[in-house]
Design a protein around this motif. Sequence first.
Motif, PDB file in Angstrom:
ATOM      1  N   THR A  62      56.839 -41.049 -36.470  1.00  0.00           N
ATOM      2  CA  THR A  62      55.400 -41.062 -36.218  1.00  0.00           C
ATOM      3  C   THR A  62      55.242 -41.111 -34.712  1.00  0.00           C
ATOM      4  N   GLU A  77      48.707 -32.113 -32.932  1.00  0.00           N
ATOM      5  CA  GLU A  77      48.054 -32.076 -34.241  1.00  0.00           C
ATOM      6  C   GLU A  77      48.841 -31.187 -35.207  1.00  0.00           C
ATOM      7  N   ARG A  84      51.865 -33.023 -36.436  1.00  0.00           N
ATOM      8  CA  ARG A  84      51.467 -34.063 -37.400  1.00  0.00           C
ATOM      9  C   ARG A  84      51.263 -33.463 -38.784  1.00  0.00           C
ATOM     10  N   LEU A  91      50.999 -41.023 -39.756  1.00  0.00           N
ATOM     11  CA  LEU A  91      51.233 -39.787 -39.000  1.00  0.00           C
ATOM     12  C   LEU A  91      49.957 -39.281 -38.334  1.00  0.00           C
TER      13      LEU A  91
END
Length: 181
Positions: free
Chosen positions: A28, A106, A109, A178
Amino acid sequence: MAIDFNQTKEKMQKAQDALQRELAEIRTGRANPRILDRVQVEYYGAMVPLNQVASISVPEARMLLLTPFDKNALDAIVQAINMSDLGLNPASDGNIVRLAIPQMTEERRKELAKDVKAEAEKSKVAIRNVRRDAMDTIKKDKDLTEDEARDHEDKIQKLTDENIKSIDEIAAQKEADLMKI
């Protein structure tokens, strides 16, 4: 040939435990020493897990600090991290190795969230396989009456539903971690 509910429950729990181990290795935005669990270091001709040649600490939220037990292993540690698919750049000062955990994009993720869902699905399949095996055992047991067999099947199904729900919760928690910035 009676069904062993404890054994079935234990097998389903092992599927959950395996999922948690797999998800711990997905990084993460925070530093977590478990992301280095799969890194193998060549140490005196043998491949050794990183945590056996260095201590790993987390001095800050986005930094891992590796202190080798043997200073001669420093270059091998740096090389092993570079060769891993973690996407981290180790910085060595001659005594320790610093790993800065970069901010995730992003896109990355979302990619990792898909990986989480895939791992969760594998665990669900494993649980369903355990259920199938238990149901087969119940059907093959000639000593059970129809009512007893149905009661056992209901119990197995409830156990399966509980474990699937737990898998979903574990995966949802990891996805939430996350997606935090």
